[in-house]
Design a protein around this motif. Structure first.
Motif, short mmCIF file in Angstrom:
data_model
loop_
_atom_site.label_atom_id
_atom_site.label_comp_id
_atom_site.label_asym_id
_atom_site.label_seq_id
_atom_site.Cartn_x
_atom_site.Cartn_y
_atom_site.Cartn_z
N VAL A 27 -13.98 32.10 -9.87
CA VAL A 27 -14.09 31.09 -10.47
C VAL A 27 -12.80 29.60 -10.56
N ASP A 28 -12.75 28.80 -9.58
CA ASP A 28 -11.62 28.20 -10.52
C ASP A 28 -11.96 27.17 -10.22
N PHE A 29 -11.73 27.07 -11.92
CA PHE A 29 -12.43 25.89 -12.77
C PHE A 29 -11.62 24.73 -12.73
N SER A 30 -10.81 24.74 -12.29
CA SER A 30 -10.27 22.97 -11.97
C SER A 30 -11.07 22.60 -11.12
N GLN A 31 -11.95 22.76 -10.14
CA GLN A 31 -12.15 22.64 -9.58
C GLN A 31 -13.74 22.13 -9.86
N LEU A 32 -14.78 22.76 -10.67
CA LEU A 32 -15.50 22.54 -11.13
C LEU A 32 -15.64 21.76 -12.55
N GLU A 33 -14.72 21.74 -13.16
CA GLU A 33 -14.20 21.20 -14.28
C GLU A 33 -14.46 18.86 -14.46
#
Length: 286
Positions: free
Chosen positions: A79-85
Motif C-alpha cells: 500500500v502506498d499510504f501517501s496516495q490514500l492519506e
C-alpha cells in the motif's frame, strides 16, 4: 494501489470490499454530462472526504464512518499510504437502500424546469408565483431511483413505498429532511445556502444509517448567500466552471470530452476548498 481486496470503480470513487467493512477512496476524477473527464481536479477527493467526515462527526445521526486515519485501517498489500492519506474512509458495510433521498429547499435545476411546466416538483404541488432559485415554503423530499450509469430517475413517494415499503419510506423521508435542515442551518451561519442535496442510507444489523458522502459540493448545490437573488441561477461551489467551459467548448457531449484548461482546473479546485473552509471553519492544508 496494491490493496489485496476486491474493488469496484465508480465515476469518481474506488470502493474496496473488506468483508464487513468497505474502504472508500475518493479520487480527483471529475465527471460532467455523464462522462469522466480526462482532466482531474487536484485535492478534490481529499476535500470531499474531509467535508463528509466533518458532517458525520457533527450531525447527530447514525452513520457508517469508522475512521479516515489510514494508520488505523490495518490494510494489507503493498500500500502506498501517501496516495490514500486524506482521501480514504473506512466504513461499515451495509445493505444499501436503492433510493437516492433528495431534499430540495430551493427551486433549481430539474425542479425549476418542471415547475415552469406544471407548478410541481416531482409531482408535489407548489404555490404559484415562484421564481428560479426561490426558497420553497418548506423543504420537500423528492426520491429518485439509483442508476449505475446516466441520470437517476425521479420517482413519486408512492413509488418509493412500493420499492422499500411504507415504514422504510417514511423513516427515510423524516431523517433526510431532518439532516438537510440541520446541515442547511449550519452552512447558512457561514454564508452558504444548501439549495438541495441527496443522501444515501444503508441497513446493517437492523439499523438504518447514513452512508456515502454527505452535504458536499458533489452531492449538493451550494450557493454563496451574498450573491443569492431570486430569478437567476446563483453561482455555485461545485463544477460550475467545468460545466460552463464544456458548454461553450464545442464539445458534442457524445464523444471523448476535451482536456480542461489549467485555469478552469485551478478555479474549480479553489471553489471546492473555499466551500470546505467556510462550512467547517478549518483550513484545508495539504
Amino acid at each position: 494501489m496494491g490493496l489485496n481486496y476486491p474493488v469496484r470503480q465508480g465515476k469518481v470513487r474506488d470502493v474496496y470490499d473488506l468483508g464487513d467493512q468497505v474502504l472508500l477512496v475518493a479520487s480527483d476524477r471529475i465527471s460532467a454530462f455523464d462522462y469522466i473527464l480526462p482532466s482531474q481536479i487536484p485535492d478534490k477527493g481529499r476535500v470531499l472526504t474531509q467535508m463528509s467526515q466533518f458532517w458525520f462527526e457533527t450531525l447527530e445521526v447514525p452513520n457508517h464512518l469508522i475512521t479516515t486515519d489510514v494508520a488505523q485501517m490495518n490494510l494489507t498489500g503493498d500500500v502506498d499510504f501517501s496516495q490514500l492519506e486524506g482521501r480514504s474512509t473506512l466504513a461499515r458495510k451495509t445493505e444499501v437502500v436503492p433510493i437516492e433521498c433528495v431534499v430540495r429547499g430551493y427551486l433549481a435545476g430539474s425542479g425549476w424546469k418542471e415547475y415552469q411546466q406544471s407548478q410541481t416538483v416531482c409531482g408535489i404541488s407548489l404555490p404559484a408565483g415562484l421564481k428560479q432559485a426561490s426558497r420553497l415554503p418548506e423543504p420537500i423530499f423528492t426520491p429518485a431511483t439509483k442508476a449505475e450509469s446516466g441520470h437517476d430517475e425521479n420517482i413519486s413517494f408512492e413509488r418509493m413505498v412500493e420499492i422499500v415499503g411504507p415504514q422504510m419510506a417514511a423513516l427515510l423521508r423524516e431523517r433526510s429532511l431532518a439532516v438537510y435542515q440541520a446541515g442547511a442551518e449550519r452552512a447558512l451561519e457561514h454564508g452558504i445556502i444548501i439549495a438541495d442535496t441527496k443522501f444515501e442510507w444503508g441497513v446493517v444489523e437492523g439499523e438504518v444509517i447514513l452512508i456515502d458522502e454527505v452535504l458536499t459540493p458533489d452531492s449538493s448545490r451550494f450557493w454563496p448567500q451574498d450573491q443569492y437573488a431570486e430569478g437567476m441561477s446563483p453561482p455555485s461551489f461545485d463544477k460550475q466552471f467545468v460545466r460552463d467551459w464544456l458548454e461553450q467548448s464545442g464539445w458534442d457531449k457524445n464523444s471523448q470530452p476535451p482536456i480542461l484548461p489549467d485555469e478552469i482546473v485551478e478555479k474549480t479546485r479553489g471553489k471546492y476548498i473555499e466551500a470546505y473552509e467556510r462550512i467547517t471553519g478549518r483550513t484545508f492544508a495539504w
